[in-house]
Motif scaffolding. Sequence first.
Motif, PDB file in Angstrom:
ATOM      1  N   ARG B  43       0.838  -1.210   0.000  1.00  0.00           N
ATOM      2  CA  ARG B  43       0.000   0.000   0.000  1.00  0.00           C
ATOM      3  C   ARG B  43       0.871   1.259   0.000  1.00  0.00           C
ATOM      4  NH1 ARG B  43      -4.804  -0.198  -0.072  1.00  0.00           N
ATOM      5  NH2 ARG B  43      -4.139   0.907  -1.901  1.00  0.00           N
ATOM      6  N   ASN B  44       1.811   1.271  -0.915  1.00  0.00           N
ATOM      7  CA  ASN B  44       2.748   2.385  -1.007  1.00  0.00           C
ATOM      8  C   ASN B  44       2.425   3.226  -2.241  1.00  0.00           C
ATOM      9  OD1 ASN B  44       4.960   3.985  -1.732  1.00  0.00           O
ATOM     10  ND2 ASN B  44       6.430   2.585  -0.743  1.00  0.00           N
ATOM     11  N   SER B  45       1.855   4.411  -2.005  1.00  0.00           N
ATOM     12  CA  SER B  45       1.433   5.260  -3.126  1.00  0.00           C
ATOM     13  C   SER B  45       2.612   5.802  -3.912  1.00  0.00           C
ATOM     14  CB  SER B  45       0.608   6.439  -2.636  1.00  0.00           C
ATOM     15  OG  SER B  45      -0.431   5.983  -1.839  1.00  0.00           O
ATOM     16  N   ASP B  46       3.742   5.996  -3.238  1.00  0.00           N
ATOM     17  CA  ASP B  46       4.915   6.521  -3.968  1.00  0.00           C
ATOM     18  C   ASP B  46       5.294   5.619  -5.127  1.00  0.00           C
ATOM     19  OD1 ASP B  46       4.952   8.517  -2.197  1.00  0.00           O
ATOM     20  OD2 ASP B  46       6.720   7.822  -1.057  1.00  0.00           O
ATOM     21  N   HIS B  47       5.270   4.295  -4.844  1.00  0.00           N
ATOM     22  CA  HIS B  47       5.585   3.334  -5.902  1.00  0.00           C
ATOM     23  C   HIS B  47       4.627   3.504  -7.066  1.00  0.00           C
ATOM     24  CE1 HIS B  47       8.800   1.322  -4.075  1.00  0.00           C
ATOM     25  NE2 HIS B  47       8.136   0.518  -3.247  1.00  0.00           N
ATOM     26  N   ALA B  48       3.336   3.546  -6.745  1.00  0.00           N
ATOM     27  CA  ALA B  48       2.321   3.657  -7.803  1.00  0.00           C
ATOM     28  C   ALA B  48       2.549   4.927  -8.608  1.00  0.00           C
ATOM     29  CB  ALA B  48       0.925   3.645  -7.197  1.00  0.00           C
ATOM     30  N   GLU B  49       2.821   6.020  -7.907  1.00  0.00           N
ATOM     31  CA  GLU B  49       3.017   7.285  -8.635  1.00  0.00           C
ATOM     32  C   GLU B  49       4.254   7.238  -9.523  1.00  0.00           C
ATOM     33  OE1 GLU B  49       2.566   9.984  -5.406  1.00  0.00           O
ATOM     34  OE2 GLU B  49       0.377   9.960  -5.680  1.00  0.00           O
ATOM     35  N   SER B  50       5.299   6.591  -9.063  1.00  0.00           N
ATOM     36  CA  SER B  50       6.501   6.552  -9.904  1.00  0.00           C
ATOM     37  C   SER B  50       6.276   5.676 -11.144  1.00  0.00           C
ATOM     38  CB  SER B  50       7.743   6.146  -9.098  1.00  0.00           C
ATOM     39  OG  SER B  50       7.903   4.753  -9.088  1.00  0.00           O
ATOM     40  N   VAL B  51       5.472   4.624 -10.997  1.00  0.00           N
ATOM     41  CA  VAL B  51       5.155   3.816 -12.182  1.00  0.00           C
ATOM     42  C   VAL B  51       4.428   4.673 -13.220  1.00  0.00           C
ATOM     43  CG1 VAL B  51       3.784   1.875 -13.075  1.00  0.00           C
ATOM     44  CG2 VAL B  51       5.055   1.616 -10.937  1.00  0.00           C
ATOM     45  N   ILE B  52       3.472   5.465 -12.741  1.00  0.00           N
ATOM     46  CA  ILE B  52       2.692   6.305 -13.656  1.00  0.00           C
ATOM     47  C   ILE B  52       3.595   7.314 -14.355  1.00  0.00           C
ATOM     48  CG2 ILE B  52       0.850   8.047 -13.762  1.00  0.00           C
ATOM     49  CD1 ILE B  52      -0.423   6.514 -11.338  1.00  0.00           C
ATOM     50  N   LYS B  53       4.491   7.893 -13.564  1.00  0.00           N
ATOM     51  CA  LYS B  53       5.375   8.911 -14.127  1.00  0.00           C
ATOM     52  C   LYS B  53       6.388   8.294 -15.127  1.00  0.00           C
ATOM     53  CE  LYS B  53       8.498  11.128 -11.459  1.00  0.00           C
ATOM     54  NZ  LYS B  53       9.712  10.709 -11.965  1.00  0.00           N
ATOM     55  N   ASP B  54       6.935   7.132 -14.741  1.00  0.00           N
ATOM     56  CA  ASP B  54       8.017   6.553 -15.555  1.00  0.00           C
ATOM     57  C   ASP B  54       7.547   5.894 -16.846  1.00  0.00           C
ATOM     58  OD1 ASP B  54       9.805   7.441 -13.760  1.00  0.00           O
ATOM     59  OD2 ASP B  54      10.155   5.497 -12.781  1.00  0.00           O
ATOM     60  N   ASP B  55       6.228   5.769 -17.008  1.00  0.00           N
ATOM     61  CA  ASP B  55       5.747   5.126 -18.242  1.00  0.00           C
ATOM     62  C   ASP B  55       6.212   5.892 -19.478  1.00  0.00           C
ATOM     63  OD1 ASP B  55       4.275   3.158 -19.719  1.00  0.00           O
ATOM     64  OD2 ASP B  55       2.815   4.736 -20.139  1.00  0.00           O
ATOM     65  N   GLU B  56       6.377   7.182 -19.303  1.00  0.00           N
ATOM     66  CA  GLU B  56       6.854   8.022 -20.389  1.00  0.00           C
ATOM     67  C   GLU B  56       8.190   7.513 -20.947  1.00  0.00           C
ATOM     68  OE1 GLU B  56       8.034  12.647 -20.725  1.00  0.00           O
ATOM     69  OE2 GLU B  56       6.723  12.083 -19.066  1.00  0.00           O
ATOM     70  N   LYS B  57       9.068   7.088 -20.032  1.00  0.00           N
ATOM     71  CA  LYS B  57      10.381   6.571 -20.443  1.00  0.00           C
ATOM     72  C   LYS B  57      10.216   5.374 -21.381  1.00  0.00           C
ATOM     73  CE  LYS B  57      12.958   7.030 -16.198  1.00  0.00           C
ATOM     74  NZ  LYS B  57      13.471   6.188 -15.134  1.00  0.00           N
ATOM     75  N   ILE B  58       9.290   4.486 -20.997  1.00  0.00           N
ATOM     76  CA  ILE B  58       9.054   3.287 -21.808  1.00  0.00           C
ATOM     77  C   ILE B  58       8.517   3.686 -23.179  1.00  0.00           C
ATOM     78  CG2 ILE B  58       7.724   1.140 -21.942  1.00  0.00           C
ATOM     79  CD1 ILE B  58       7.884   0.968 -18.899  1.00  0.00           C
ATOM     80  N   ASP B  59       7.585   4.646 -23.186  1.00  0.00           N
ATOM     81  CA  ASP B  59       7.043   5.115 -24.467  1.00  0.00           C
ATOM     82  C   ASP B  59       8.147   5.676 -25.351  1.00  0.00           C
ATOM     83  OD1 ASP B  59       4.616   4.360 -23.576  1.00  0.00           O
ATOM     84  OD2 ASP B  59       3.826   6.388 -23.227  1.00  0.00           O
ATOM     85  N   LYS B  60       9.052   6.421 -24.748  1.00  0.00           N
ATOM     86  CA  LYS B  60      10.148   7.023 -25.532  1.00  0.00           C
ATOM     87  C   LYS B  60      11.025   5.946 -26.167  1.00  0.00           C
ATOM     88  CE  LYS B  60      10.651  11.715 -23.976  1.00  0.00           C
ATOM     89  NZ  LYS B  60      10.784  12.262 -22.606  1.00  0.00           N
ATOM     90  N   PHE B  61      11.231   4.866 -25.409  1.00  0.00           N
ATOM     91  CA  PHE B  61      12.029   3.777 -25.966  1.00  0.00           C
ATOM     92  C   PHE B  61      11.351   3.193 -27.201  1.00  0.00           C
ATOM     93  CE2 PHE B  61      14.862   3.380 -22.293  1.00  0.00           C
ATOM     94  CZ  PHE B  61      16.030   3.041 -22.954  1.00  0.00           C
ATOM     95  N   GLU B  62      10.028   3.071 -27.135  1.00  0.00           N
ATOM     96  CA  GLU B  62       9.329   2.511 -28.292  1.00  0.00           C
ATOM     97  C   GLU B  62       9.556   3.381 -29.529  1.00  0.00           C
ATOM     98  OE1 GLU B  62       5.124   2.626 -28.649  1.00  0.00           O
ATOM     99  OE2 GLU B  62       5.036   0.746 -29.759  1.00  0.00           O
ATOM    100  N   THR B  63       9.436   4.685 -29.361  1.00  0.00           N
ATOM    101  CA  THR B  63       9.649   5.599 -30.483  1.00  0.00           C
ATOM    102  C   THR B  63      11.082   5.489 -30.997  1.00  0.00           C
ATOM    103  OG1 THR B  63       8.189   7.066 -29.272  1.00  0.00           O
ATOM    104  CG2 THR B  63       9.264   7.975 -31.216  1.00  0.00           C
TER     105      THR B  63
END
Lengths: 251, 235
Positions: B43-63
């Motif tokens: 039940r750690n919200s920080d983890h959840a928030e960092s996943v949401i934020k870091d998804d951008e990095k994954i998207d950039k890799f795809e491009t």
Amino acid sequence: MIKISAKNVDVFYGKKQALFNINLDIEENQVTALIGPSGCGKSTFLRCLNRMNDVIDICKVQGEIVINDFNINDKGCDVVRLREKIGMVFQKPNPFPKTLYENISYGPTIHGMAQSKQEMDEIVETSLKKAALWEEVKDRLHEPGTGLSGGQQQRLCIARAISVQPEVILMDEPCSALDPIATAQIEELIDELKKEHTIIIVTHSMAQAARVSQRTGFFHLGELIEHGSTDKIFKNPDNTKTQDYITGRFG
Amino acid sequence: MSEAPHTVKSYEEELKNLNSNIIKMGGFCEEALGKAIQAITTRNSDHAESVIKDDEKIDKFETLIEQQVVNLIALRQPMAIDLRETVTALKISSDLERIGDLAKNISKRTLLLNEYLPKNLVDALVRVSSNVQKQLKSILDAYLDRSSSMAMNVWESDEKIDDLTNLCMQEVIKYLKENEKNLDDGTHLLFVTKNIERIGDHTTNVAEQVYYLVTGEYLEGDRPKGTEPIVTGEK
Ligand SMILES: Nc1ncnc2c1ncn2[C@@H]1O[C@H](COP(=O)(O)OP(=O)(O)OP(=O)(O)O)[C@@H](O)[C@H]1O
Ligand SMILES: [Mg+2]
């Protein structure tokens, strides 16, 4: 259907062996590409198929080349008739020192293919059109063929080869001196020709081999390393030498 | 990749680079999934928030990978193993991108969940997700090692994930039925479960690509299927 079958073919230039025990079947009405590094024996093999090696004094060919159930290396083979059936486009363009028109009409004349001047004109025109040269030369048909550019000379030789309707057409790097447009036109022609002819093409362009052929043979140092469907050779060859060559990993 | 290097060094570099970008992208996906699950179990919200934020990095890799693949095809006209490297990189990157999205969706839902979740639910969820995480790790290793047998193992294990998903779904449905107050959390958890299962499906896609990359052949036959899902939210 197998059109040509090479069986245990060895070729020597003097003491030096250039081809080692080549066994290869060529399918009728298909395009077979021969690829491999410079000096591996592609042209030598191609010349075996219409006995062009005969004209090289030191060249000795052993083994069988069976075309239409007949071994062309037999003593009884009529070499002139053979070369009529097996046409060839050479690596270096070699127009006759005659006019463009005569370069093409020469073969059909010998073989009595035209009954009239008009019929001959037609043969010349269609041959030049098929070879993608007509538009450039239609106004200078009676000028010498040697006055053309290198790429135009090559297309003239292609037109000459197809003018006599050979069963098999051997092409030794037919596009090496051509621009991309003429190359595309020749590739289109090859596609068209294979409906009625069997084609064997030597090419240094992997992409061209992949595009135009259905079967591919890879030669290396005088040996046929691998042959099979072009699809297989270019997507997933069995032999690492083949793979290294087509992917550009050869030292 | 083949043993001998390419005669053209820059071509060799480009293929290596493509390869390492897939590995890096896969690493980010593993991390995203790991954190998304941790966010639920601890039940750690920080983890959840960092996943949401870091998804951008994954998207950039795809491009980035897409651009590299287009360049390779246009400039090098790759053949044989190189062609398979190039094409599978493109396909794998798009599966990895989806995995990133699904992890992000899990995290968004996690932020909406109540503080308390029954232990049996969390346990059921962890049983599915730890299997999926293991699969993802194995397939990235298989890609790195060019191992068709590892890829095959991953492909065959998808069945187990389907079964564990169904068990988890049943737990969630029981929970939903217990009390009307459980409706919000229960619904989120159904989607979370489904998302984990879909991450498993994308992992299986990657396994098919790795198998093709190594062998030049397609994995034959239907995908292994577990028991039919009871509730899936889609038909
Ligand atoms: N007329 C000749 N006399 C002596 N040796 C020859 C002759 N023609 C070819 N060779 C030798 O035979 C081998 C095969 O030559 P061939 O011309 O068949 O190669 P190739 O595969 O067509 O090469 P390229 O791609 O450069 O045209 C080479 O080692 C070459 O030096
Ligand atoms: Mg040659």
